[in-house]
Design a protein around this motif. Structure first.
Motif, PDB file in Angstrom:
ATOM      1  N   GLY A 131     -13.825 -10.552  -8.111  1.00 51.08           N
ATOM      2  CA  GLY A 131     -14.091  -9.193  -8.580  1.00 51.08           C
ATOM      3  C   GLY A 131     -12.886  -8.299  -8.445  1.00 51.08           C
ATOM      4  N   GLY A 132     -11.726  -8.807  -8.861  1.00 49.23           N
ATOM      5  CA  GLY A 132     -10.458  -8.126  -8.600  1.00 49.23           C
ATOM      6  C   GLY A 132     -10.314  -6.743  -9.177  1.00 49.23           C
ATOM      7  N   ALA A 133     -11.057  -6.415 -10.245  1.00 49.38           N
ATOM      8  CA  ALA A 133     -10.936  -5.096 -10.858  1.00 49.38           C
ATOM      9  C   ALA A 133     -11.914  -4.082 -10.295  1.00 49.38           C
ATOM     10  N   GLY A 134     -12.792  -4.517  -9.392  1.00 47.09           N
ATOM     11  CA  GLY A 134     -13.799  -3.627  -8.841  1.00 47.09           C
ATOM     12  C   GLY A 134     -13.246  -2.670  -7.804  1.00 47.09           C
ATOM     13  N   GLN A 135     -14.087  -1.711  -7.419  1.00 42.74           N
ATOM     14  CA  GLN A 135     -13.654  -0.676  -6.484  1.00 42.74           C
ATOM     15  C   GLN A 135     -13.319  -1.254  -5.112  1.00 42.74           C
ATOM     16  N   LEU A 136     -14.167  -2.170  -4.612  1.00 41.49           N
ATOM     17  CA  LEU A 136     -13.895  -2.766  -3.311  1.00 41.49           C
ATOM     18  C   LEU A 136     -12.583  -3.530  -3.327  1.00 41.49           C
ATOM     19  N   ALA A 137     -12.367  -4.342  -4.353  1.00 39.53           N
ATOM     20  CA  ALA A 137     -11.118  -5.106  -4.433  1.00 39.53           C
ATOM     21  C   ALA A 137      -9.914  -4.195  -4.563  1.00 39.53           C
ATOM     22  N   SER A 138     -10.085  -3.051  -5.215  1.00 43.36           N
ATOM     23  CA  SER A 138      -8.942  -2.149  -5.415  1.00 43.36           C
ATOM     24  C   SER A 138      -8.429  -1.589  -4.097  1.00 43.36           C
ATOM     25  N   TYR A 139      -9.296  -1.477  -3.088  1.00 42.54           N
ATOM     26  CA  TYR A 139      -8.869  -1.069  -1.752  1.00 42.54           C
ATOM     27  C   TYR A 139      -8.493  -2.275  -0.903  1.00 42.54           C
ATOM     28  N   LEU A 140      -9.226  -3.348  -1.069  1.00 41.14           N
ATOM     29  CA  LEU A 140      -9.007  -4.554  -0.282  1.00 41.14           C
ATOM     30  C   LEU A 140      -7.622  -5.153  -0.520  1.00 41.14           C
ATOM     31  N   ILE A 141      -7.214  -5.239  -1.772  1.00 40.42           N
ATOM     32  CA  ILE A 141      -5.953  -5.918  -2.098  1.00 40.42           C
ATOM     33  C   ILE A 141      -4.751  -5.237  -1.433  1.00 40.42           C
ATOM     34  N   PRO A 142      -4.556  -3.915  -1.594  1.00 38.82           N
ATOM     35  CA  PRO A 142      -3.391  -3.306  -0.925  1.00 38.82           C
ATOM     36  C   PRO A 142      -3.487  -3.351   0.594  1.00 38.82           C
ATOM     37  N   LEU A 143      -4.692  -3.258   1.150  1.00 37.07           N
ATOM     38  CA  LEU A 143      -4.836  -3.336   2.601  1.00 37.07           C
ATOM     39  C   LEU A 143      -4.498  -4.744   3.098  1.00 37.07           C
ATOM     40  N   ALA A 144      -4.858  -5.756   2.312  1.00 34.60           N
ATOM     41  CA  ALA A 144      -4.494  -7.131   2.665  1.00 34.60           C
ATOM     42  C   ALA A 144      -2.989  -7.342   2.573  1.00 34.60           C
ATOM     43  N   LYS A 145      -2.362  -6.779   1.556  1.00 35.26           N
ATOM     44  CA  LYS A 145      -0.912  -6.914   1.404  1.00 35.26           C
ATOM     45  C   LYS A 145      -0.185  -6.275   2.587  1.00 35.26           C
TER      46      LYS A 145
END
Length: 291
Positions: A131-145
């Protein structure tokens, strides 16, 4: 008018986000589970209107704030003009952030941080996100990086550039071939999957032996997967009063490291329209009720 008890503040709400968790929560509880009227909403942003005793000087009347709200409590959730919230669930936000945008962040951002905490991946690990384009992923991805992780995320072709803008290292096609596409990049499987799209067991083949998966809508009754893979069921309630994490989210948003996406705003009397639009799917950004 609600009166703040000790350790609580009263917020004059400017904006409250509409989340998929809202109807999911009430439908899962059922019509007889609560003995009081239902006021949904897990996220609010607004201005502190009153401060109860035993609240430290971190918060004061007039502060612009965002808050996560426990919608199960008798007094209800965030979608109200005036709410009283534990001070631990409230942080100030930067002046240049709009209250409407800030209302999209607390619950979903805390869900991202809680899942990352449960997965406990060291720097250098590889995380796949559904679900990479979703709202949760949009915060999750930069926090993971920021934690030094390599991130693989899925997306429709039209959302490829968007997901890369969140910080994903690799973007694979969304759909039934998720696990195969991940293994094309990482043949032995990734260290973990954060499953925001509720793929559940179909995402497991993408995970290496001994890896893990974080799920946001629970797991089935058939037990954990084979190959020593651990299932982490993410409950944002465990992070609801984590002031430090909320402050991290507010700081990262102020720096522009988190994209606060508002798709549209609705007046309170049009709340049902917002919920129906959300459940129709396909949104890229949150709907927000503004007061």
């Amino acid at each position: 008018m609600p009166t703040p008890a000790a350790g609580h503040v009263r917020i004059r709400v400017a904006a409250a986000a509409v989340n998929p968790s809202d109807p999911f929560l009430w439908r899962s509880l059922g019509p007889t589970a609560l003995d009081h009227p239902v006021i949904p909403g897990l996220d609010a942003a607004g201005t502190i209107d009153a401060v109860g005793e035993e609240v430290d000087d971190r918060l004061a009347v007039g502060d612009r704030v965002m808050a996560m709200v426990n919608a199960r409590r008798p007094e209800g959730g965030a979608q109200a003009e005036m709410i009283v919230v534990p001070a631990a669930s409230v942080v100030t936000i930067a002046d240049h952030l709009s209250l409407t945008a800030a209302a999209t962040l607390p619950m979903t951002g805390l869900t991202a941080l809680q899942g990352l905490h449960q997965l406990g991946l060291p720097p250098g690990s590889t995380l796949a996100v559904t679900g990479g384009a979703g709202q949760l992923a949009s915060y999750l991805i930069p926090l993971a990086k920021q934690r030094g992780l390599r991130v693989i995320a899925d997306a429709n072709p039209a959302d490829d550039a968007l997901v890369r803008s969140f910080g994903a290292d690799d973007v694979i096609p969304r759909g039934e071939g998720f696990a195969g596409a991940v293994c094309d990049l990482v043949p032995d499987g990734v260290d973990a999957v954060y499953d925001t799209a509720v793929l559940t067991r179909s995402a497991v083949p993408a995970i290496r032996d001994g890896g893990s998966i974080a799920v946001v809508r629970g797991w089935d009754e058939e037990g954990e997967p084979e190959r020593g893979i651990t299932v982490h069921q993410v409950s944002v309630g465990a992070a609801m009063h984590n002031t430090a994490w909320l402050q991290t989210l507010a700081d990262q948003a102020a720096l522009g490291n988190l994209q606060l996406r508002v798709k549209d705003v609705y007046a309170p009397e049009r709340a049902i329209d917002a919920y129906q639009r959300m459940e129709a799917g396909g949104l890229r950004g949150r709907l927000v009720i503004t007061f």
